[in-house]
Scaffold this motif. Sequence first.
Motif, PDB file in Angstrom:
ATOM      1  N   LEU A 181      31.380  41.649  39.761  1.00 20.43           N
ATOM      2  CA  LEU A 181      32.808  41.583  39.471  1.00 20.43           C
ATOM      3  C   LEU A 181      33.607  41.827  40.746  1.00 20.43           C
ATOM      4  O   LEU A 181      33.345  42.768  41.490  1.00 20.43           O
ATOM      5  CB  LEU A 181      33.189  42.622  38.415  1.00 20.43           C
ATOM      6  N   ASP A 182      34.588  40.962  41.002  1.00 13.86           N
ATOM      7  CA  ASP A 182      35.437  41.054  42.188  1.00 13.86           C
ATOM      8  C   ASP A 182      36.857  41.375  41.740  1.00 13.86           C
ATOM      9  O   ASP A 182      37.519  40.559  41.108  1.00 13.86           O
ATOM     10  CB  ASP A 182      35.408  39.721  42.945  1.00 13.86           C
ATOM     11  N   VAL A 183      37.321  42.587  42.036  1.00 13.59           N
ATOM     12  CA  VAL A 183      38.630  43.043  41.572  1.00 13.59           C
ATOM     13  C   VAL A 183      39.770  42.169  42.086  1.00 13.59           C
ATOM     14  O   VAL A 183      40.836  42.092  41.487  1.00 13.59           O
ATOM     15  CB  VAL A 183      38.846  44.528  41.951  1.00 13.59           C
ATOM     16  N   GLU A 184      39.529  41.463  43.198  1.00 11.34           N
ATOM     17  CA  GLU A 184      40.571  40.595  43.732  1.00 11.34           C
ATOM     18  C   GLU A 184      40.689  39.282  42.962  1.00 11.34           C
ATOM     19  O   GLU A 184      41.652  38.541  43.127  1.00 11.34           O
ATOM     20  CB  GLU A 184      40.304  40.307  45.211  1.00 11.34           C
TER      21      GLU A 184
ATOM     22  N   SER B 232      58.515  46.339  25.454  1.00  9.69           N
ATOM     23  CA  SER B 232      58.075  44.943  25.573  1.00  9.69           C
ATOM     24  C   SER B 232      57.627  44.592  26.988  1.00  9.69           C
ATOM     25  O   SER B 232      57.487  43.413  27.309  1.00  9.69           O
ATOM     26  CB  SER B 232      59.215  44.003  25.152  1.00  9.69           C
ATOM     27  N   TYR B 233      57.394  45.594  27.830  1.00 12.27           N
ATOM     28  CA  TYR B 233      57.080  45.339  29.229  1.00 12.27           C
ATOM     29  C   TYR B 233      55.586  45.433  29.528  1.00 12.27           C
ATOM     30  O   TYR B 233      54.887  46.326  29.047  1.00 12.27           O
ATOM     31  CB  TYR B 233      57.836  46.315  30.135  1.00 12.27           C
ATOM     32  N   TYR B 234      55.137  44.467  30.348  1.00 12.38           N
ATOM     33  CA  TYR B 234      53.767  44.404  30.829  1.00 12.38           C
ATOM     34  C   TYR B 234      53.810  44.231  32.343  1.00 12.38           C
ATOM     35  O   TYR B 234      54.877  44.038  32.925  1.00 12.38           O
ATOM     36  CB  TYR B 234      53.024  43.226  30.180  1.00 12.38           C
ATOM     37  N   CYS B 235      52.660  44.280  32.988  1.00 12.04           N
ATOM     38  CA  CYS B 235      52.630  44.058  34.433  1.00 12.04           C
ATOM     39  C   CYS B 235      51.408  43.238  34.804  1.00 12.04           C
ATOM     40  O   CYS B 235      50.435  43.149  34.058  1.00 12.04           O
ATOM     41  CB  CYS B 235      52.641  45.384  35.201  1.00 12.04           C
ATOM     42  N   ARG B 236      51.485  42.642  35.995  1.00 14.54           N
ATOM     43  CA  ARG B 236      50.379  41.870  36.549  1.00 14.54           C
ATOM     44  C   ARG B 236      49.642  42.721  37.588  1.00 14.54           C
ATOM     45  O   ARG B 236      50.177  43.693  38.089  1.00 14.54           O
ATOM     46  CB  ARG B 236      50.907  40.603  37.224  1.00 14.54           C
ATOM     47  N   THR B 237      48.435  42.305  37.930  1.00  8.79           N
ATOM     48  CA  THR B 237      47.684  43.016  38.972  1.00  8.79           C
ATOM     49  C   THR B 237      47.585  42.159  40.219  1.00  8.79           C
ATOM     50  O   THR B 237      46.529  42.058  40.844  1.00  8.79           O
ATOM     51  CB  THR B 237      46.282  43.402  38.467  1.00  8.79           C
ATOM     52  N   ASP B 238      48.716  41.548  40.595  1.00  7.47           N
ATOM     53  CA  ASP B 238      48.707  40.725  41.803  1.00  7.47           C
ATOM     54  C   ASP B 238      49.362  41.444  42.984  1.00  7.47           C
ATOM     55  O   ASP B 238      49.550  40.857  44.028  1.00  7.47           O
ATOM     56  CB  ASP B 238      49.388  39.378  41.547  1.00  7.47           C
ATOM     57  N   GLY B 239      49.684  42.717  42.839  1.00  6.36           N
ATOM     58  CA  GLY B 239      50.285  43.485  43.934  1.00  6.36           C
ATOM     59  C   GLY B 239      49.299  44.497  44.498  1.00  6.36           C
ATOM     60  O   GLY B 239      49.643  45.651  44.733  1.00  6.36           O
ATOM     61  N   ARG B 240      48.069  44.055  44.722  1.00  8.84           N
ATOM     62  CA  ARG B 240      47.028  44.972  45.177  1.00  8.84           C
ATOM     63  C   ARG B 240      47.249  45.422  46.618  1.00  8.84           C
ATOM     64  O   ARG B 240      47.751  44.667  47.435  1.00  8.84           O
ATOM     65  CB  ARG B 240      45.661  44.288  45.076  1.00  8.84           C
ATOM     66  N   PHE B 241      46.835  46.648  46.916  1.00  6.26           N
ATOM     67  CA  PHE B 241      46.796  47.106  48.300  1.00  6.26           C
ATOM     68  C   PHE B 241      45.618  48.043  48.460  1.00  6.26           C
ATOM     69  O   PHE B 241      45.092  48.572  47.476  1.00  6.26           O
ATOM     70  CB  PHE B 241      48.108  47.792  48.704  1.00  6.26           C
ATOM     71  N   ARG B 242      45.173  48.231  49.698  1.00  2.00           N
ATOM     72  CA  ARG B 242      43.980  49.021  49.974  1.00  2.00           C
ATOM     73  C   ARG B 242      44.320  50.319  50.664  1.00  2.00           C
ATOM     74  O   ARG B 242      45.242  50.383  51.477  1.00  2.00           O
ATOM     75  CB  ARG B 242      43.007  48.252  50.883  1.00  2.00           C
ATOM     76  N   MET B 243      43.558  51.354  50.352  1.00  4.91           N
ATOM     77  CA  MET B 243      43.578  52.610  51.102  1.00  4.91           C
ATOM     78  C   MET B 243      42.147  53.110  51.150  1.00  4.91           C
ATOM     79  O   MET B 243      41.476  53.155  50.118  1.00  4.91           O
ATOM     80  CB  MET B 243      44.478  53.650  50.439  1.00  4.91           C
ATOM     81  N   GLU B 244      41.683  53.448  52.316  1.00  2.77           N
ATOM     82  CA  GLU B 244      40.328  53.980  52.445  1.00  2.77           C
ATOM     83  C   GLU B 244      40.311  55.441  52.040  1.00  2.77           C
ATOM     84  O   GLU B 244      41.161  56.237  52.447  1.00  2.77           O
ATOM     85  CB  GLU B 244      39.829  53.830  53.887  1.00  2.77           C
ATOM     86  N   ARG B 245      39.339  55.795  51.213  1.00  2.74           N
ATOM     87  CA  ARG B 245      39.206  57.184  50.755  1.00  2.74           C
ATOM     88  C   ARG B 245      38.751  58.064  51.900  1.00  2.74           C
ATOM     89  O   ARG B 245      37.787  57.741  52.610  1.00  2.74           O
ATOM     90  CB  ARG B 245      38.217  57.239  49.599  1.00  2.74           C
ATOM     91  N   PRO B 246      39.401  59.216  52.108  1.00  2.00           N
ATOM     92  CA  PRO B 246      38.973  60.099  53.195  1.00  2.00           C
ATOM     93  C   PRO B 246      37.629  60.755  52.873  1.00  2.00           C
ATOM     94  O   PRO B 246      37.281  60.921  51.716  1.00  2.00           O
ATOM     95  CB  PRO B 246      40.091  61.139  53.275  1.00  2.00           C
ATOM     96  N   GLU B 247      36.925  61.115  53.922  1.00  2.00           N
ATOM     97  CA  GLU B 247      35.619  61.767  53.725  1.00  2.00           C
ATOM     98  C   GLU B 247      35.787  63.248  53.439  1.00  2.00           C
ATOM     99  O   GLU B 247      36.756  63.857  53.842  1.00  2.00           O
ATOM    100  CB  GLU B 247      34.763  61.570  54.996  1.00  2.00           C
TER     101      GLU B 247
END
Length: 199
Positions: free
Chosen positions: A170-173, A184-199
């Motif tokens: 599965l590819d989340v993109e 009556s409101y819904y949203c799309r998942t086309d506003g993706r952004f990335r953040m790397e999790r800190p160690e």
Amino acid sequence: MTRIDPDDLDGSLYRTLAGAVIPRPIAWVSSLSPEGVANLAPYSFFNVVSTAPPVVMFAPTDRSERPEGLSDSARNALDTEEFVVNVVTEPLAEAMNATSATLPPEESEFDHAGLERAASEAVAPPRVAAAEVAFECELYESIDIGSNTMVLGEVVSVYLDEGVTTDGKLDVEKLDAVGRLSGSYYCRTDGRFRMERPE
């Protein structure tokens, strides 16, 4: 800042909770009644709760006008111990909304919304044929929580359309799932952004 004390509230916290806990994923639950009627309804009180074993849950509001006081989906899942969670993507949003109509238990939302069924492999309830992701579930447990019944299902089979995978995974993109907001409101998942999790 406004503070709300639930004990002092005249009604429920539904509007605040549903409006602030966003976006919520949507479980488009297909089930079969003991009489064989295919039911299909969306629930935004939905999530994954475990990966070992793989368990998802949906928590429909109890329905006093229905048999046993349960929604058709919850009653079917408890009676037959099987259901399917179909993931709602944007092309299916209108059909999903159509299946939220209150129909008598003997009428199928698949037919009401003009949706094609697809046979499941591990459970009896059908999948939504056009759904790009579907989880076939066997009842794991149910818990009564106030005005809702939380239905937990162990995932026993997964369907992934090749269009939402990369190298078989599965590819989340590629999965354009629809999320629930409030009213009556819904949203799309086309506003993706990335953040790397800190160690």
